[in-house]
Design a protein around this motif. Structure first.
Motif, PDB file in Angstrom:
ATOM      1  N   SER A 112      20.661 -88.212  18.857  1.00 33.90           N
ATOM      2  CA  SER A 112      20.629 -88.745  20.217  1.00 33.90           C
ATOM      3  C   SER A 112      19.520 -88.139  21.072  1.00 33.90           C
ATOM      4  O   SER A 112      19.436 -88.422  22.256  1.00 33.90           O
ATOM      5  CB  SER A 112      21.984 -88.517  20.889  1.00 33.90           C
ATOM      6  N   GLY A 113      18.657 -87.330  20.481  1.00 34.26           N
ATOM      7  CA  GLY A 113      17.624 -86.628  21.241  1.00 34.26           C
ATOM      8  C   GLY A 113      16.700 -87.538  22.028  1.00 34.26           C
ATOM      9  O   GLY A 113      16.348 -87.228  23.167  1.00 34.26           O
ATOM     10  N   THR A 114      16.287 -88.672  21.453  1.00 40.41           N
ATOM     11  CA  THR A 114      15.394 -89.569  22.176  1.00 40.41           C
ATOM     12  C   THR A 114      16.113 -90.238  23.345  1.00 40.41           C
ATOM     13  O   THR A 114      15.508 -90.496  24.377  1.00 40.41           O
ATOM     14  CB  THR A 114      14.783 -90.646  21.254  1.00 40.41           C
ATOM     15  N   PHE A 115      17.398 -90.509  23.196  1.00 50.43           N
ATOM     16  CA  PHE A 115      18.184 -91.083  24.280  1.00 50.43           C
ATOM     17  C   PHE A 115      18.290 -90.080  25.432  1.00 50.43           C
ATOM     18  O   PHE A 115      18.146 -90.426  26.593  1.00 50.43           O
ATOM     19  CB  PHE A 115      19.586 -91.464  23.800  1.00 50.43           C
ATOM     20  N   GLU A 116      18.562 -88.825  25.089  1.00 46.04           N
ATOM     21  CA  GLU A 116      18.709 -87.792  26.105  1.00 46.04           C
ATOM     22  C   GLU A 116      17.378 -87.499  26.802  1.00 46.04           C
ATOM     23  O   GLU A 116      17.348 -87.284  28.006  1.00 46.04           O
ATOM     24  CB  GLU A 116      19.307 -86.533  25.471  1.00 46.04           C
ATOM     25  N   ALA A 117      16.303 -87.500  26.041  1.00 48.89           N
ATOM     26  CA  ALA A 117      14.975 -87.297  26.639  1.00 48.89           C
ATOM     27  C   ALA A 117      14.662 -88.429  27.619  1.00 48.89           C
ATOM     28  O   ALA A 117      14.166 -88.192  28.726  1.00 48.89           O
ATOM     29  CB  ALA A 117      13.906 -87.207  25.556  1.00 48.89           C
ATOM     30  N   SER A 118      14.986 -89.656  27.231  1.00 54.06           N
ATOM     31  CA  SER A 118      14.763 -90.795  28.113  1.00 54.06           C
ATOM     32  C   SER A 118      15.588 -90.657  29.398  1.00 54.06           C
ATOM     33  O   SER A 118      15.090 -90.931  30.487  1.00 54.06           O
ATOM     34  CB  SER A 118      15.161 -92.108  27.421  1.00 54.06           C
ATOM     35  N   LEU A 119      16.817 -90.254  29.259  1.00 51.57           N
ATOM     36  CA  LEU A 119      17.687 -90.075  30.424  1.00 51.57           C
ATOM     37  C   LEU A 119      17.080 -89.041  31.383  1.00 51.57           C
ATOM     38  O   LEU A 119      17.024 -89.277  32.587  1.00 51.57           O
ATOM     39  CB  LEU A 119      19.074 -89.621  29.962  1.00 51.57           C
ATOM     40  N   ARG A 120      16.608 -87.932  30.849  1.00 53.60           N
ATOM     41  CA  ARG A 120      16.009 -86.882  31.693  1.00 53.60           C
ATOM     42  C   ARG A 120      14.729 -87.374  32.370  1.00 53.60           C
ATOM     43  O   ARG A 120      14.478 -87.061  33.527  1.00 53.60           O
ATOM     44  CB  ARG A 120      15.743 -85.633  30.862  1.00 53.60           C
ATOM     45  N   GLU A 121      13.909 -88.138  31.644  1.00 53.13           N
ATOM     46  CA  GLU A 121      12.654 -88.641  32.202  1.00 53.13           C
ATOM     47  C   GLU A 121      12.884 -89.635  33.336  1.00 53.13           C
ATOM     48  O   GLU A 121      12.010 -89.805  34.188  1.00 53.13           O
ATOM     49  CB  GLU A 121      11.828 -89.313  31.099  1.00 53.13           C
ATOM     50  N   CYS A 122      14.028 -90.272  33.361  1.00 57.81           N
ATOM     51  CA  CYS A 122      14.319 -91.277  34.387  1.00 57.81           C
ATOM     52  C   CYS A 122      14.793 -90.659  35.704  1.00 57.81           C
ATOM     53  O   CYS A 122      14.904 -91.359  36.702  1.00 57.81           O
ATOM     54  CB  CYS A 122      15.364 -92.266  33.870  1.00 57.81           C
ATOM     55  N   GLN A 123      15.053 -89.381  35.721  1.00 59.20           N
ATOM     56  CA  GLN A 123      15.589 -88.724  36.921  1.00 59.20           C
ATOM     57  C   GLN A 123      14.535 -88.556  37.994  1.00 59.20           C
ATOM     58  O   GLN A 123      13.412 -88.384  37.798  1.00 59.20           O
ATOM     59  CB  GLN A 123      16.210 -87.367  36.564  1.00 59.20           C
TER      60      GLN A 123
END
Length: 123
Positions: A112-123
Motif C-alpha cells: 500500500s506504499g504508493t497509495f499512502e504516498a499519494s495520500l500524503r502528497e495530496c495534503q
C-alpha cells in the motif's frame, strides 16, 4: 500483444483482491488510523486529489483500481474497493476550521506504499 495486456490486468486485479482482507468501512473505522494528516486545503480538494491518484497510478502492476468517493456530513470518504465486497483502504477527509483532516485506514493490504504516498502528497 493486446491480449497479453488484458490478461495481465485481469491477473493484477485478482492478485490485488487476493492479498487484501475483506473489511467493511465500519470495521476499519473501529481501528486506529494508520495515518492522520492535517491540511490547509479543503476536504473536497484533498478527496478529489486522493481519488485521482488512487485511480490513476497507485494501482498494482500499473493497473487502475476501483475507487469510490462520496460526500459525508463532515466532508468526504475515499475508499479503495478490493473486489471482494470490502474496503481495502479508506480515507475520511473532514473539513476543519483551518482546512481539513484526513484519517486513513489500511485494511490488510500488502503493497500500500504508493497509495499512502499519494495520500500524503495530496495534503
Amino acid at each position: 500483444m493486446r491480449t497479453n495486456k488484458i490478461v495481465l490486468i485481469g491477473n493484477a486485479s485478482i492478485f490485488a483482491a487476493a492479498i487484501s482482507g475483506c473489511s467493511t468501512p465500519g470495521a476499519l473505522r473501529n481501528t486506529t488510523p494508520d495515518i492522520v494528516a492535517n491540511s490547509i486545503k479543503s476536504a473536497k480538494t484533498v478527496a478529489i486529489c486522493i481519488t485521482d491518484r488512487w485511480e490513476n497510478g497507485a494501482g498494482y502492476l500499473g493497473t487502475t483500481v476501483p475507487v469510490s468517493m462520496r460526500e459525508t456530513e463532515k466532508g468526504y470518504t475515499v475508499m479503495w474497493l478490493n473486489g471482494m465486497g470490502g474496503a481495502g483502504m479508506l480515507a475520511d477527509i473532514d473539513n476543519t476550521a483551518s482546512g481539513s483532516r484526513t484519517l486513513y485506514y489500511r485494511g490488510g493490504v500488502i503493497g500500500s506504499g504508493t497509495f499512502e504516498a499519494s495520500l500524503r502528497e495530496c495534503q
